[in-house]
Scaffold this motif. Structure first.
Motif, PDB file in Angstrom:
ATOM      1  N   PRO A 228       0.781  -1.144   0.119  1.00 36.17           N
ATOM      2  CA  PRO A 228       0.011   0.123   0.078  1.00 36.17           C
ATOM      3  C   PRO A 228       0.846   1.186   0.273  1.00 36.17           C
ATOM      4  CG  PRO A 228      -0.106  -0.788   1.901  1.00 36.17           C
ATOM      5  CD  PRO A 228       1.077  -1.940   1.155  1.00 36.17           C
ATOM      6  N   GLU A 229       0.622   2.554  -0.675  1.00 38.06           N
ATOM      7  CA  GLU A 229       1.107   3.735  -1.054  1.00 38.06           C
ATOM      8  C   GLU A 229       0.051   4.644  -0.251  1.00 38.06           C
ATOM      9  OE1 GLU A 229       3.463   6.125  -0.492  1.00 38.06           O
ATOM     10  OE2 GLU A 229       4.176   4.484  -1.853  1.00 38.06           O
ATOM     11  N   ASN A 230       0.499   5.029   0.819  1.00 39.92           N
ATOM     12  CA  ASN A 230      -0.197   6.421   1.826  1.00 39.92           C
ATOM     13  C   ASN A 230       0.089   7.323   0.519  1.00 39.92           C
ATOM     14  OD1 ASN A 230      -0.992   4.609   3.847  1.00 39.92           O
ATOM     15  ND2 ASN A 230       0.866   4.780   4.896  1.00 39.92           N
ATOM     16  N   ASP A 231       1.142   7.232   0.429  1.00 39.31           N
ATOM     17  CA  ASP A 231       1.101   8.744  -0.460  1.00 39.31           C
ATOM     18  C   ASP A 231       1.051   9.213  -2.080  1.00 39.31           C
ATOM     19  OD1 ASP A 231       2.160  10.011   1.567  1.00 39.31           O
ATOM     20  OD2 ASP A 231       3.519   9.341   1.391  1.00 39.31           O
ATOM     21  N   LEU A 232       0.426   7.557  -2.102  1.00 33.82           N
ATOM     22  CA  LEU A 232      -0.306   7.913  -3.807  1.00 33.82           C
ATOM     23  C   LEU A 232      -1.771   8.000  -4.029  1.00 33.82           C
ATOM     24  CD1 LEU A 232      -0.152   7.693  -7.024  1.00 33.82           C
ATOM     25  CD2 LEU A 232      -0.929   4.685  -6.277  1.00 33.82           C
ATOM     26  N   THR A 233      -2.328   9.460  -4.446  1.00 32.84           N
ATOM     27  CA  THR A 233      -3.705   9.914  -4.184  1.00 32.84           C
ATOM     28  C   THR A 233      -3.608  10.475  -5.200  1.00 32.84           C
ATOM     29  OG1 THR A 233      -2.716  12.430  -4.150  1.00 32.84           O
ATOM     30  CG2 THR A 233      -3.204  11.311  -2.008  1.00 32.84           C
TER      31      THR A 233
ATOM     32  N   ASN B 289       1.818  11.457  -6.635  1.00 34.07           N
ATOM     33  CA  ASN B 289       2.175  10.851  -6.381  1.00 34.07           C
ATOM     34  C   ASN B 289       3.445  11.530  -5.269  1.00 34.07           C
ATOM     35  OD1 ASN B 289       4.609   8.824  -5.665  1.00 34.07           O
ATOM     36  ND2 ASN B 289       5.869   8.763  -7.302  1.00 34.07           N
ATOM     37  N   GLY B 290       2.293  11.223  -4.235  1.00 32.21           N
ATOM     38  CA  GLY B 290       3.247  11.910  -2.624  1.00 32.21           C
ATOM     39  C   GLY B 290       4.527  11.673  -2.374  1.00 32.21           C
ATOM     40  N   SER B 291       4.700  10.417  -3.037  1.00 37.48           N
ATOM     41  CA  SER B 291       6.354   9.625  -2.317  1.00 37.48           C
ATOM     42  C   SER B 291       7.135  10.205  -2.472  1.00 37.48           C
ATOM     43  CB  SER B 291       5.886   8.245  -2.263  1.00 37.48           C
ATOM     44  OG  SER B 291       6.321   8.043  -3.972  1.00 37.48           O
ATOM     45  N   ASP B 292       8.342   9.042  -1.747  1.00 36.00           N
ATOM     46  CA  ASP B 292       9.820   9.582  -2.542  1.00 36.00           C
ATOM     47  C   ASP B 292      10.753   8.542  -3.615  1.00 36.00           C
ATOM     48  OD1 ASP B 292       9.349   7.284  -0.729  1.00 36.00           O
ATOM     49  OD2 ASP B 292      11.412   8.071   0.095  1.00 36.00           O
ATOM     50  N   ARG B 293       9.349   7.898  -4.061  1.00 31.68           N
ATOM     51  CA  ARG B 293       9.872   7.066  -4.891  1.00 31.68           C
ATOM     52  C   ARG B 293       8.908   6.626  -6.429  1.00 31.68           C
ATOM     53  NH1 ARG B 293       7.120   1.047  -3.331  1.00 31.68           N
ATOM     54  NH2 ARG B 293       5.103   1.981  -1.974  1.00 31.68           N
TER      55      ARG B 293
ATOM     56  N   GLY C  25       6.819  13.492  -6.390  1.00 37.60           N
ATOM     57  CA  GLY C  25       5.997  14.584  -6.106  1.00 37.60           C
ATOM     58  C   GLY C  25       5.279  15.673  -7.270  1.00 37.60           C
ATOM     59  N   SER C  26       5.075  14.687  -8.884  1.00 37.66           N
ATOM     60  CA  SER C  26       4.640  14.728  -9.902  1.00 37.66           C
ATOM     61  C   SER C  26       3.335  14.119  -9.785  1.00 37.66           C
ATOM     62  CB  SER C  26       5.563  14.771 -10.373  1.00 37.66           C
ATOM     63  OG  SER C  26       5.244  12.939 -10.233  1.00 37.66           O
TER      64      SER C  26
END
Length: 441
Positions: free
Chosen positions: A218-223, A247-251, A307-308
């Motif tokens: 799961p990716e909490n920072d994918l919205t 993509n709010g994650s760092d990957r 971040g994009s």
């Protein structure tokens, strides 16, 4: 993709069989493995198949060489049977003997004719000695002719036998080559079959390895957020809105796929969506409007760097026959990476809206607000009001209990299927809520 297939099945069930969802037995929530009642048939290993391919290849190479050698031998034999082969020599001599015997018979027959002519041409005053000599000449000529006929028949028979022997030898040579040729064909077929079996086994092994090797988290920072979807829509109209996946994650995420499931509901349950709603989408790279596929997936949104974000234009058309009631849109996003890893949103977002009858006025509208899709539970008669943003999982009453899809620890893996299991429960709970709201009114 297992994830995609799971979602497709879930959506189909959610849309077509809401009653079945509401009455599903708790037995289906049991997570214990089913006992195997049949043993799997043993399959040859890849190593065994590789050995079989090597053996088949070696056998084919030998058979192919034997075929080539046999073809050379066949051509040589056929050439010799036309000239220097003993059978050919015998046949040539026999044919010549038959020809000579025929000539001898012809000459003997002519001698008989000549002798008879001389006998007939004797003068009336011929002496007895002359008559006797002429008659003796005829008798001797006839005996010679008879002997020549016998000799010709024997020579013809020998010639026929010799020629037949040459023909039989040709047929035998061709048949011998045919056996080798068929053996080569059979060896080639066996080689091809062995290679195909190996290729299929390797493919299946790679697919199993790929599926087993996929690490989905799961990716909490994918919205995924929707903007511009009114909270009131009128049947027979078209509405444009937008979806933004971030993509709010760092990957890095190599391939983004969005899920958009839009359903019409009323007090009787979830309606056949395709009959009333038509959802289309377009992106910057694919500006032409496209209908959402049968799985409600939007493919090819491309990669997303940390971040994009990427934007999708959405267009929802309500058929004039859409019944007044309610609508709900479920939104989610997944990603897949080239290394086999994958993941997705931890929650399935839900956007509610009212559906007004065709020709009516929507009145004052505002953007539909997102809430987390309700998760089915058991043993709780409370319900969470529609549109709440608390994210508290909704529960159904005992009268219409749903099989539990798992605890909160399983929510992540469920969401990775694009919310497949969640959507099943959410769609059913949504109907339950509407029914309760309708009865309360």
């Amino acid at each position: 993709m297992k994830i995609r297939r799971a979602l497709a099945t879930a959506v189909a069930l959610a849309v077509t069989t809401p009653a079945a969802l509401l009455a599903v037995s708790p037995a289906y929530a049991d997570t214990k493995p089913v006992t195997q009642t049949q043993e799997k048939k043993s399959k040859p290993t890849i190593k065994e198949l590789e050995t079989a391919v090597a053996e088949a290849k070696e056998a084919y190479e030998k058979a192919a060489k034997a075929k080539a050698d046999a073809l050379v031998e066949l051509r040589k034999t056929l050439d010799e049977l036309g000239s220097t082969h003993p059978l050919a020599v015998t046949a040539a001599a026999a044919k010549q003997a038959a020809k000579d015997a025929d000539a001898a018979k012809t000459a003997a027959d002519q001698a008989v004719t000549d002798a008879k002519a001389k006998l007939a041409d004797l003068p009336e005053d011929a002496t007895p000695e002359q008559k006797t000599a002429a008659e003796t000449a005829v008798t001797e000529a006839e005996a010679t002719a008879a002997s020549a006929a016998t000799a010709k028949a024997a020579a013809d028979a020998k010639a026929t036998e010799a020629v037949t022997a040459v023909g039989d030898a040709r047929i035998a040579a061709a048949r011998a080559y045919g056996v080798v040729d068929k053996a080569a064909d059979d060896a080639l077929a066996a080689k091809i079959a062995a290679e195909a079996a190996l290729a299929q086994a390797v493919k299946e092994a790679e697919e199993e390895e790929e599926e087993e090797g996929d690490v989905c988290e799961p990716e909490n920072d994918l919205t995924a957020e929707v903007t511009g979807l009114p909270n009131k829509l009128v049947a027979g109209t078209t509405t444009d809105f937008a979806l933004r996946v971030t993509n709010g994650s760092d990957r890095n995420m190599d391939e983004i796929i969005a899920y958009t499931g839009v359903f019409a509901t009323d007090k009787t349950g979830i309606k056949e969506t395709g009959k009333f709603f038509r959802l289309q989408w377009s992106t910057k790279s694919s500006p032409k409007w496209q209908s959402a596929d049968e799985d409600d997936y939007i493919d090819g949104l491309g990669p997303l760097k940390p971040g994009s974000h990427t934007d999708v234009k959405l267009r929802l058309t309500l058929d004039k026959a859409t019944p007044a009631g309610n609508g709900v849109a479920f939104i989610a996003a997944d990603f897949y990476n080239k290394d086999g890893s994958c993941g997705g949103m931890t929650d399935l977002n839900m956007y509610e809206f009212d559906v007004k009858a065709a020709g009516s006025k929507p009145g004052k509208t505002e953007d539909a607000k997102p809430s987390k899709a309700p998760k089915p539970g058991a043993g709780n008669t409370d319900t969470t009001p529609l549109g709440s943003s608390s994210g508290t999982p909704a529960q159904t009453g005992t009268g219409g209990s749903l099989a539990a899809t798992g605890s909160s620890s399983a929510t992540g893996s469920i969401a990775l299927a694009g919310g497949a299991a969640v959507l099943l429960g959410a769609a059913a709970v949504f109907v339950v809520r509407r029914r309760k709201a309708g009865s309360a009114a």
